[in-house]
Design a protein around this motif. Structure first.
Motif, PDB file in Angstrom:
ATOM      1  N   PRO A  59      13.444  19.950   8.472  1.00 47.52           N
ATOM      2  CA  PRO A  59      13.637  18.494   8.414  1.00 47.52           C
ATOM      3  C   PRO A  59      12.443  17.746   7.818  1.00 47.52           C
ATOM      4  O   PRO A  59      12.618  16.758   7.104  1.00 47.52           O
ATOM      5  N   LEU A  60      11.203  18.205   8.082  1.00 43.19           N
ATOM      6  CA  LEU A  60      10.045  17.553   7.485  1.00 43.19           C
ATOM      7  C   LEU A  60       9.993  17.805   5.982  1.00 43.19           C
ATOM      8  O   LEU A  60       9.642  16.914   5.203  1.00 43.19           O
ATOM      9  N   ARG A  61      10.359  19.005   5.554  1.00 45.74           N
ATOM     10  CA  ARG A  61      10.424  19.308   4.129  1.00 45.74           C
ATOM     11  C   ARG A  61      11.499  18.449   3.463  1.00 45.74           C
ATOM     12  O   ARG A  61      11.295  17.916   2.353  1.00 45.74           O
ATOM     13  N   ASP A  62      12.620  18.259   4.163  1.00 44.43           N
ATOM     14  CA  ASP A  62      13.681  17.397   3.633  1.00 44.43           C
ATOM     15  C   ASP A  62      13.212  15.947   3.524  1.00 44.43           C
ATOM     16  O   ASP A  62      13.593  15.229   2.594  1.00 44.43           O
ATOM     17  N   ASP A  63      12.381  15.525   4.483  1.00 44.58           N
ATOM     18  CA  ASP A  63      11.842  14.159   4.421  1.00 44.58           C
ATOM     19  C   ASP A  63      11.018  13.956   3.157  1.00 44.58           C
ATOM     20  O   ASP A  63      11.052  12.886   2.534  1.00 44.58           O
ATOM     21  N   TYR A  64      10.248  14.987   2.774  1.00 53.57           N
ATOM     22  CA  TYR A  64       9.478  14.895   1.532  1.00 53.57           C
ATOM     23  C   TYR A  64      10.420  14.651   0.358  1.00 53.57           C
ATOM     24  O   TYR A  64      10.191  13.764  -0.482  1.00 53.57           O
ATOM     25  N   ARG A  65      11.498  15.446   0.265  1.00 55.05           N
ATOM     26  CA  ARG A  65      12.427  15.325  -0.861  1.00 55.05           C
ATOM     27  C   ARG A  65      13.089  13.948  -0.872  1.00 55.05           C
ATOM     28  O   ARG A  65      13.242  13.331  -1.937  1.00 55.05           O
ATOM     29  N   ARG A  66      13.470  13.460   0.294  1.00 57.21           N
ATOM     30  CA  ARG A  66      14.122  12.143   0.359  1.00 57.21           C
ATOM     31  C   ARG A  66      13.189  11.048  -0.142  1.00 57.21           C
ATOM     32  O   ARG A  66      13.602  10.159  -0.898  1.00 57.21           O
ATOM     33  N   LEU A  67      11.903  11.130   0.269  1.00 54.45           N
ATOM     34  CA  LEU A  67      10.971  10.062  -0.076  1.00 54.45           C
ATOM     35  C   LEU A  67      10.625  10.082  -1.559  1.00 54.45           C
ATOM     36  O   LEU A  67      10.744   9.060  -2.251  1.00 54.45           O
ATOM     37  N   PHE A  68      10.213  11.244  -2.082  1.00 49.27           N
ATOM     38  CA  PHE A  68       9.646  11.284  -3.429  1.00 49.27           C
ATOM     39  C   PHE A  68      10.654  11.647  -4.523  1.00 49.27           C
ATOM     40  O   PHE A  68      10.383  11.398  -5.700  1.00 49.27           O
ATOM     41  N   ASP A  69      11.791  12.226  -4.128  1.00 49.68           N
ATOM     42  CA  ASP A  69      12.809  12.567  -5.127  1.00 49.68           C
ATOM     43  C   ASP A  69      14.007  11.633  -5.096  1.00 49.68           C
ATOM     44  O   ASP A  69      14.875  11.719  -5.975  1.00 49.68           O
ATOM     45  N   ASP A  70      14.065  10.750  -4.101  1.00 52.75           N
ATOM     46  CA  ASP A  70      15.222   9.852  -3.973  1.00 52.75           C
ATOM     47  C   ASP A  70      14.769   8.395  -3.825  1.00 52.75           C
ATOM     48  O   ASP A  70      15.026   7.559  -4.691  1.00 52.75           O
ATOM     49  N   ILE A  71      14.054   8.097  -2.737  1.00 57.51           N
ATOM     50  CA  ILE A  71      13.714   6.708  -2.429  1.00 57.51           C
ATOM     51  C   ILE A  71      12.801   6.107  -3.495  1.00 57.51           C
ATOM     52  O   ILE A  71      13.084   5.030  -4.038  1.00 57.51           O
ATOM     53  N   VAL A  72      11.697   6.793  -3.817  1.00 60.51           N
ATOM     54  CA  VAL A  72      10.756   6.218  -4.788  1.00 60.51           C
ATOM     55  C   VAL A  72      11.394   6.087  -6.175  1.00 60.51           C
ATOM     56  O   VAL A  72      11.270   5.031  -6.803  1.00 60.51           O
ATOM     57  N   PRO A  73      12.091   7.108  -6.704  1.00 62.18           N
ATOM     58  CA  PRO A  73      12.738   6.911  -8.009  1.00 62.18           C
ATOM     59  C   PRO A  73      13.731   5.755  -8.029  1.00 62.18           C
ATOM     60  O   PRO A  73      13.834   5.038  -9.037  1.00 62.18           O
ATOM     61  N   THR A  74      14.439   5.540  -6.930  1.00 58.41           N
ATOM     62  CA  THR A  74      15.372   4.414  -6.851  1.00 58.41           C
ATOM     63  C   THR A  74      14.622   3.086  -6.933  1.00 58.41           C
ATOM     64  O   THR A  74      15.041   2.154  -7.639  1.00 58.41           O
ATOM     65  N   LEU A  75      13.500   2.987  -6.213  1.00 52.94           N
ATOM     66  CA  LEU A  75      12.698   1.763  -6.269  1.00 52.94           C
ATOM     67  C   LEU A  75      12.089   1.576  -7.650  1.00 52.94           C
ATOM     68  O   LEU A  75      12.005   0.445  -8.157  1.00 52.94           O
ATOM     69  N   MET A  76      11.675   2.659  -8.282  1.00 54.60           N
ATOM     70  CA  MET A  76      11.130   2.565  -9.638  1.00 54.60           C
ATOM     71  C   MET A  76      12.179   2.021 -10.599  1.00 54.60           C
ATOM     72  O   MET A  76      11.881   1.153 -11.431  1.00 54.60           O
ATOM     73  N   GLU A  77      13.373   2.525 -10.522  1.00 56.03           N
ATOM     74  CA  GLU A  77      14.441   2.088 -11.422  1.00 56.03           C
ATOM     75  C   GLU A  77      14.770   0.615 -11.204  1.00 56.03           C
ATOM     76  O   GLU A  77      15.071  -0.116 -12.152  1.00 56.03           O
ATOM     77  N   LYS A  78      14.640   0.169  -9.972  1.00 56.41           N
ATOM     78  CA  LYS A  78      14.971  -1.224  -9.658  1.00 56.41           C
ATOM     79  C   LYS A  78      13.848  -2.184 -10.035  1.00 56.41           C
ATOM     80  O   LYS A  78      14.109  -3.260 -10.588  1.00 56.41           O
ATOM     81  N   TYR A  79      12.591  -1.799  -9.751  1.00 58.50           N
ATOM     82  CA  TYR A  79      11.495  -2.759  -9.870  1.00 58.50           C
ATOM     83  C   TYR A  79      10.529  -2.477 -11.025  1.00 58.50           C
ATOM     84  O   TYR A  79       9.777  -3.371 -11.414  1.00 58.50           O
ATOM     85  N   ALA A  80      10.503  -1.270 -11.538  1.00 59.16           N
ATOM     86  CA  ALA A  80       9.587  -0.961 -12.640  1.00 59.16           C
ATOM     87  C   ALA A  80      10.227   0.045 -13.583  1.00 59.16           C
ATOM     88  O   ALA A  80       9.691   1.138 -13.812  1.00 59.16           O
ATOM     89  N   PRO A  81      11.381  -0.294 -14.163  1.00 58.68           N
ATOM     90  CA  PRO A  81      12.114   0.682 -14.975  1.00 58.68           C
ATOM     91  C   PRO A  81      11.381   1.083 -16.252  1.00 58.68           C
ATOM     92  O   PRO A  81      11.694   2.118 -16.837  1.00 58.68           O
ATOM     93  N   SER A  82      10.419   0.289 -16.688  1.00 61.59           N
ATOM     94  CA  SER A  82       9.702   0.610 -17.928  1.00 61.59           C
ATOM     95  C   SER A  82       8.516   1.541 -17.698  1.00 61.59           C
ATOM     96  O   SER A  82       7.867   1.960 -18.655  1.00 61.59           O
ATOM     97  N   THR A  83       8.212   1.860 -16.435  1.00 58.78           N
ATOM     98  CA  THR A  83       7.049   2.680 -16.106  1.00 58.78           C
ATOM     99  C   THR A  83       7.474   4.104 -15.775  1.00 58.78           C
ATOM    100  O   THR A  83       8.421   4.310 -15.011  1.00 58.78           O
TER     101      THR A  83
END
Length: 831
Positions: free
Chosen positions: A442-466
């Protein structure tokens, strides 16, 4: 918008105590205690440990204030806290108005109705970070038993700079306070959010897409005006009507002035101002941004070696040169604009084009990014996650989402922003480090959720050019060979941490090396700041307490023994460790640059320090340049020469990291230590843009047999005007085997209007000549250099580059006084 700062003098007291002290805000418990002389220097001796224990207590920060009439009349009033460290409850006139639990966030609290015109009180109660960490209860199957080296257990549960709890280069001093501005901000009718400015580049123009959103308090219509000021001061503007709190507009810039990184061109900046106007033209809110017109991303094109990883600026693939930035002080309110400017100017002096903001500290201030824009320094920006295991429960997720959103909006318009990286080191830890790999699924899954899902989603929404990169090192995520040398970026610690010899760099061709380095001690002046004379042995308790990596003192001696004789005294040992560090990093960078194309970046660890310590830094806590910082000026030069020696066979190279064809005359000579010429040859070389070329390969065996310990070879690189722009030197045996003479170095000082010229000569070869001042500090035009001929060598010292850090240090008034302060030594003086 009406603004009133609450910065200034506050009262601070420990919970349960009736004693108060005054403290300046922005500030902290430690800044107040130190300025009031109520606390011994936490960096001195072993004081770090007693200082840490202060933060088992809670603290109150309080001040009284009146409200400006024009602010009191606003429709809505917010308390804006740009940096509360960290666990806080906020009260206005004894009424709770909110909580904070993340030092990396900006908090807006709506306090409309809580204020009166006069006699207000604000109280911010900050809880103990240590008590919080020690009493945390992890979720089911999410216990963590791993802690980064030098850090305190539980640091991952707090959104507070991890290195405040210690690191391999940082002290365990978890200070707390109000480390950035706290203000009252009033709005009527409308409150603008941060604008998004997207650039669309054509051949001869740039189109700015400006997206504006706002919170509109009433149904009144609003017009948004965007004003553009060019670098030359020309003004243009457009307007658009806002609909449902949204507005999008486009501005066309003909014949744009393009922003380039340092070493590739100029760094012109445009100013974009956004105004919210009512239908009568009255302004109710505004935002202002400085932008550089450029395209900037990471190229991951496939090639013959795998997949490249390089910055691509305005269509040009560049070799990134720079270092890793860590917090500049353990007491964050002591990080001033002047300190930041000094550090970044030092980067420019040494020809950096890139700086990586490491994820174990904090997001720097707006000043940092503004200066990087001005100086042409690309920023590799880590999010503030490093070498930890994070439990992604709902509260933590919401907290870090808000943190990342705040900082993406704040940073996305900066010309300097090169990429956002999810974290430092964590993907590699999960893939390779046994102490981490043993944790739960579950902790390993938390890593994947945060850096492979949540952060890319926020990047696409708020900084798509970066550009987004999930971790450093990484091959692109998914725990797939995260430290591969064939794809992505790598951290190479075979040299230093694994104890391999420095020549090991030659066995690796890394695509982009974002961490590598060697540790050294700072100068004797810096060591004296935290020691008594009896402490000045590298294995004393105090000295070992100022080396946070386990076994680092012994490892320094191991590397020293490979090339140098044991120094005759303590001060000489400090000097030798700096030379050793500089040569190690120089060897690595030169190898990487010779392999340009396969390797496209070298960011050494690390640029600076947060306290006086033995570390990998090239500039110590007090801003004193180590040998490495001076050497970087050479090996990061846009057009740089280098030498590779294998036995008695020497090869000379030139690397051209510019957009122009460069021509160099290269004079290669072999001399004895008495400057008797044994061999000389000259070449003229044309180097194409972005090319590394081999100038020559010479087997010196016939010339040096029996003389190996008394000869050196030198390559002088001469420009088209006949100026020697750089010199590289090589010897044929380890420095400890050289038959160096105690040749006398003579010098004189000439005073000019704004600088001094130090003219130096030597009767024989002098290695690693260091200039220093007895009391003052200075940045010389060159240092830790070799004297390789009887010709005069001129070292320049700008008067503006003399600093007076020691209390009572007399100011240098003329050349005679400078000459009296000069201290000169070379390698032979150390044994």
């Amino acid at each position: 918008m009406i603004y009133q700062t609450l910065n200034g003098t506050w009262l601070i007291n420990e919970k349960g105590s009736e004693a108060y002290i005054e403290g300046k805000i922005p500030g902290s418990v430690l800044s107040a205690l130190l300025i009031q002389h109520r606390l011994q220097d936490p960096f001195y001796g072993l004081n770090e440990y007693s200082t840490k224990e202060l933060f088992r207590s809670d603290f109150y920060f309080t001040r009284e204030f009146d409200v400006m009439p024009e602010l009191m009349s606003q429709e809505r009033i917010y308390l804006c806290c740009k940096g509360i460290d960290t666990l806080a409850k906020i009260y206005i006139n004894d009424m709770p108005i909110g909580r904070a639990d993340n030092m990396h966030r900006t908090y807006y609290f709506n306090i409309t109705g809580y204020l009166r015109p006069v006699g207000n009180r604000i109280t911010i109660e900050i809880d103990s970070p240590l008590e919080y960490m020690e009493n945390i209860h992890p979720g089911l199957n999410k216990a963590v038993n791993y802690t980064p080296e030098g850090c305190m257990s539980g640091n991952q549960y707090l959104r507070k700079a991890h290195s405040m709890f210690g690191w391999s280069h940082a002290a365990q001093i978890p200070d707390c306070g109000i480390w950035r501005s706290v203000d009252l901000v009033g709005y009527s009718y409308i409150k603008l959010d941060e604008a998004e400015i997207i650039q669309h580049h054509e051949k001869k123009s740039v189109n700015l897409e400006i997206n504006v959103s706002a919170e509109v308090f009433r149904n009144d219509p609003f017009i948004i005006q965007a004003e553009l000021i060019s670098p030359e001061g020309r003004i243009s503007a457009i307007t658009e009507t806002m609909v449902n709190g949204q507005c999008s507009m486009n501005m066309e810039i003909e014949s744009p002035k393009i922003w380039w990184p340092n070493g590739f061109g100029e760094h012109p900046l445009y100013t974009v101002s956004i105004y919210a106007l009512d239908m009568n033209g009255n302004q109710w809110d505004s935002k202002t941004y400085r932008i550089g017109l450029r395209t900037l991303t990471i190229s991951r094109d496939p090639d013959q070696w795998g997949s490249e990883f390089c910055f691509k600026v305005n269509g040009v693939k560049i070799f990134a040169m720079g270092a890793n930035y860590v917090p500049e002080d353990s007491i964050y309110s002591f990080v001033t604009k002047e300190k930041i400017d000094y550090l970044l100017k030092a980067c420019v002096r040494s020809h950096f084009n890139t700086i990586r903001v490491w994820g174990g500290g904090y997001y720097p201030s707006d000043t940092f990014y503004d200066l990087c824009d001005e100086y042409g320094l690309i920023v590799w920006q880590d999010l503030m996650f490093a070498d930890n295991i994070y439990e992604l429960n709902d509260d933590f997720r919401r907290n870090v989402e808000a943190e990342i959103t705040d900082n993406l909006k704040r940073l996305r318009s900066h010309a300097c922003l090169g990429l956002i990286c999810g974290n430092s080191g964590i993907e590699q830890d999960w893939a390779e480090k046994e102490e981490v790999m043993g944790h739960s699924g579950p902790l390993r899954d938390d890593y994947r959720r945060l850096f492979d899902d949540i952060v890319p989603t926020l990047m696409e929404k708020y900084a798509p050019s970066t550009f987004y990169w999930p971790s450093s090192p990484s091959s692109g995520g998914g725990f797939n060979k995260p430290n591969s040398e064939e794809s992505g970026d790598s951290h190479f610690w075979g040299v230093w941490k694994d104890g391999l010899p420095t020549g090991e760099y030659y066995n690796h061709n890394i695509r982009f090396c974002s961490e590598f380095g060697s540790l050294s001690w700072p100068s004797i002046k810096t060591v004296k700041s935290f020691t008594r004379e009896t402490d000045r042995n590298i294995f004393s308790e105090v000295m070992e307490s100022h080396v946070k990596e386990a076994g680092a003192g012994g490892r320094m001696m191991q590397y020293l023994a490979q090339d140098f004789l044991y120094p005759k005294d303590f001060e000489s040992l400090l000097y030798i460790t700096q030379i050793m560090q500089g040569l190690t990093v120089k060897k690595a960078v030169e190898h990487m640059r010779r392999n340009r194309g396969q390797c496209m970046g070298a960011l050494y660890w690390q640029l600076n320090d947060s306290w006086p310590v033995a570390s990998w830094s090239s500039i110590d806590y007090y801003g004193r340049f180590k040998a490495l910082q001076y050497m970087a000026k050479g090996f990061f030069s846009s057009v740089a020469g280098s030498i590779y020696r294998e036995g008695n066979v020497v090869s000379v190279y030139i690397q051209n990291e510019t957009r122009d064809i460069e021509v160099r005359r290269v004079k290669v000579s072999l001399q004895t230590f008495e400057f008797r010429l044994l061999h000389e040859v000259e070449y003229e070389v044309e180097i194409k843009p972005f090319e590394a070329v081999k100038v020559c390969e010479i087997n010196y065996t016939p010339f040096i047999e029996g003389l190996e310990s008394r000869v050196f070879m030198e390559a002088n690189f001469i420009d088209e005007d006949g100026n020697v722009v750089s010199t590289e030197t090589e010897v044929f045996v380890p420095y400890k085997r050289l038959a160096l003479d105690l040749s006398s170095i003579s010098y004189s000082v000439i005073e000019l209007v704004d600088e001094y010229v130090i003219r130096m000569m030597s009767g024989g070869f002098a290695a690693f000549v260091e200039l220093d001042l007895k009391q003052a500090d200075a940045i010389f035009s060159d240092n830790f250099f070799h004297l390789t001929s009887k010709r005069e060598k001129a070292i320049r010292l700008k008067k503006a580059d003399i600093r007076y850090l020691q209390y009572g240090s007399p100011e240098i008034q003329n050349g005679y006084e400078l000459e009296q302060q000069l201290v000169i030594r070379s390698l032979k003086d150390t044994f």
